[in-house]
Scaffold this motif. Structure first.
Motif, PDB file in Angstrom:
ATOM      1  N   GLU A 102       1.971   7.536  10.290  1.00  0.00           N
ATOM      2  CA  GLU A 102       1.948   6.103   9.973  1.00  0.00           C
ATOM      3  C   GLU A 102       1.942   5.203  11.210  1.00  0.00           C
ATOM      4  O   GLU A 102       2.630   5.479  12.190  1.00  0.00           O
ATOM      5  CB  GLU A 102       3.189   5.745   9.128  1.00  0.00           C
ATOM      6  N   ASN A 129       2.109   0.751   7.264  1.00  0.00           N
ATOM      7  CA  ASN A 129       1.823  -0.676   7.065  1.00  0.00           C
ATOM      8  C   ASN A 129       1.287  -1.370   8.327  1.00  0.00           C
ATOM      9  O   ASN A 129       0.971  -2.547   8.298  1.00  0.00           O
ATOM     10  CB  ASN A 129       3.054  -1.407   6.508  1.00  0.00           C
ATOM     11  N   GLY A 188       0.809  -1.220   0.000  1.00  0.00           N
ATOM     12  CA  GLY A 188       0.000   0.000   0.000  1.00  0.00           C
ATOM     13  C   GLY A 188       0.838   1.263   0.000  1.00  0.00           C
ATOM     14  O   GLY A 188       0.301   2.366  -0.127  1.00  0.00           O
ATOM     15  N   GLY A 189       2.153   1.111   0.132  1.00  0.00           N
ATOM     16  CA  GLY A 189       3.029   2.288   0.248  1.00  0.00           C
ATOM     17  C   GLY A 189       3.134   3.055  -1.054  1.00  0.00           C
ATOM     18  O   GLY A 189       2.759   2.566  -2.120  1.00  0.00           O
ATOM     19  N   GLN A 209      -6.012  -0.585   2.482  1.00  0.00           N
ATOM     20  CA  GLN A 209      -5.701  -0.033   3.797  1.00  0.00           C
ATOM     21  C   GLN A 209      -6.360   1.336   3.966  1.00  0.00           C
ATOM     22  O   GLN A 209      -6.952   1.863   3.030  1.00  0.00           O
ATOM     23  CB  GLN A 209      -4.200   0.085   3.967  1.00  0.00           C
ATOM     24  N   LEU A 258      11.674   5.853  -4.399  1.00  0.00           N
ATOM     25  CA  LEU A 258      11.997   5.276  -5.708  1.00  0.00           C
ATOM     26  C   LEU A 258      11.598   6.249  -6.820  1.00  0.00           C
ATOM     27  O   LEU A 258      12.195   6.262  -7.896  1.00  0.00           O
ATOM     28  CB  LEU A 258      11.281   3.931  -5.873  1.00  0.00           C
ATOM     29  N   ASP A 308       9.160  -4.625  -1.293  1.00  0.00           N
ATOM     30  CA  ASP A 308      10.402  -4.181  -1.929  1.00  0.00           C
ATOM     31  C   ASP A 308      11.616  -5.098  -1.781  1.00  0.00           C
ATOM     32  O   ASP A 308      12.678  -4.788  -2.295  1.00  0.00           O
ATOM     33  CB  ASP A 308      10.744  -2.756  -1.500  1.00  0.00           C
TER      34      ASP A 308
END
Ligand code: UTP
Length: 409
Positions: A359, A206, A99-100, A179, A105, A236
């Motif tokens: 978060e 997360n 969900g990130g 989420q 990146l 990842d």
């Protein structure tokens, strides 16, 4: 449904009146959408800005003994037997945390869609699914794969995987769930707008994966399938071993509430969270909290005791998760790049971090559990995280590690 007056009072209560600026210029549908967004927005996360020091306080840290490679090698068959049996009985499910936003990146697509191939296409999702397929083939059993997405990447993720035919995974064993989201603020704690009438929201970390699984019916599905263990892992790490029978068997055999894969740190000050005990319960201490004294604490063999970093691969027991499902996880304030609408009404995509996201983190769930097995894995075989384009934990470093492991790119 919330009306304008209620929204005004709600936002004012949190010092966020600006969210309704220009409300009168919106179209009817936009007004409604904004009021609905505000009604669903969890403003309470903003309290974390006030309690930043308070929440950083730690209990008494002591070592948690890691099960090291030599012991695992010695007991490999025993563990593999137990783990394989549980997998064959359908007791093990996998949960991919995807969900990130992968802002480091810097691709607009979900991280799993990133192509790390050189001479051919090799997508991150593909690598992960292939790794899981290894166990499916080895055990002759399909393993339920639950994939967490967010409002920002659900559509792209689901259509990509469908288009690629789930890279050979049986689609009836793939379940998506979304989420929750949280608002993002500037450095003064003012929530950003993303567009006229649209509040800037981002995935809330997360740590909410289990409550989101409950909310969206995915837990029921898992339980109906007879799943008793959930292996949670990050998108990842392209060398990730998922539902690894040896790890599953070791965690079961030890009777631990949770198992955590760990790797030996490359240097005592490596920037990874380290497994430990905190007030006698399993916990993870962040690298910036690791004092010199702790860093240099040795065991009787002269080895550093806070020397094993977590790689976001945990095996939870479902009944233990249900016990802690109602407990509130701490909110972490993290600096990130947040796209926002400026005074001129234009969307700005900042090059540098420009504010805070809020978060919950899965690592905080470890501290809520009674016991944890820290299980060492060979770093160069199981840990190739992709966080950045180049440098540490990057596409470059992961490609190198994949090559070392004989994976053609
Ligand atoms: P990270 O914190 O490394 O990822 O998440 P990120 O937020 O996607 O990346 P940056 O910091 O913006 O570059 C570790 C794992 O947790 C998942 C990610 O998808 C990744 O698998 N995650 C993270 C979620 O599922 N939801 C979130 O809200 C955040």
């Amino acid at each position: 449904m919330m009306n304008y007056e209620q929204a005004k009072a709600l936002t004012a209560g949190y010092g966020q009146e600006h969210l309704l600026k220009g409300y009168e210029n919106l179209r009817e549908a936009e007004k409604e959408a904004l009021l609905a967004q505000l009604a669903n927005c969890d403003f309470s996360v903003l309290e974390a800005l006030q309690n930043r020091e308070e929440s950083g306080k730690r209990g008494v840290i002591s070592p948690l003994i890691t099960m090291q490679l030599a012991e695992i090698e010695r007991r490999r068959e025993e563990f593999a037997g137990i783990g394989t049996k549980a997998i064959k009985e359908g007791k093990v499910g996998a949960v991919l945390l995807a969900g990130g936003m992968g802002t480091r990146l810097g691709s607009d697509d979900p991280k799993g869609m990133y192509n790390i191939g050189i001479t051919k296409d090799v997508y991150i999702f593909e690598r992960i699914i292939r790794n899981l397929l290894d166990v499916v083939e080895q055990t002759g059993t399909w393993i339920h794969l639950f994939i967490m997405t967010s409002d920002k990447n659900h559509e792209a993720t689901t259509s990509f995987l469908k288009e690629k035919d789930y890279f050979g995974y049986k689609s009836e064993y793939v379940t998506f769930f979304m989420q929750e989201m949280a608002p993002a603020t500037d450095y003064e704690g003012k929530i950003y707008m993303e567009a006229p009438g649209v509040v800037a929201m981002s995935p809330n970390g997360n740590g909410g994966w289990f409550t989101s699984m409950i909310r969206h019916g995915a837990l029921n599905k898992a339980k109906e399938a007879g799943i008793e263990y959930l292996n949670v892992f990050a998108v990842d790490n392209v060398l990730q071993r998922i539902a690894d029978p040896v790890f599953v068997g070791a965690t079961m055999q030890c009777g631990a509430a949770v198992g955590s894969k760990v790797v030996k740190k490359v240097s005592p000050d490596e920037k990874v969270g380290v497994m430990c005990l905190e007030d006698g319960r399993p916990s993870i201490i962040e690298y910036y909290e690791l004092t010199d004294e702790l860093m240099n604490t040795l065991d009787e063999k002269g080895e550093r005791v806070y020397n094993y970093g977590v790689i976001l691969n945990y095996l939870f027991r479902v009944p233990d998760l249900e016990k802690i499902a109602d407990e509130k996880l701490p909110v972490h304030v993290v600096e990130k790049k947040i796209p926002y609408m400026n005074e001129q009404g234009e969307l700005v995509k900042p090059e540098q971090p420009n504010g805070y996201k809020f978060e919950n983190l899965v690592l905080d769930m470890i501290h809520m559990e009674e016991s944890c097995l820290a299980f060492e894995v060979v770093r160069n075989r199981e840990f190739a995280p992709i966080k950045n384009k180049t440098g540490v934990d990057s596409v470059d470093s992961a490609r190198e590690l994949l090559k070392q492991n004989g994976i053609a790119l």
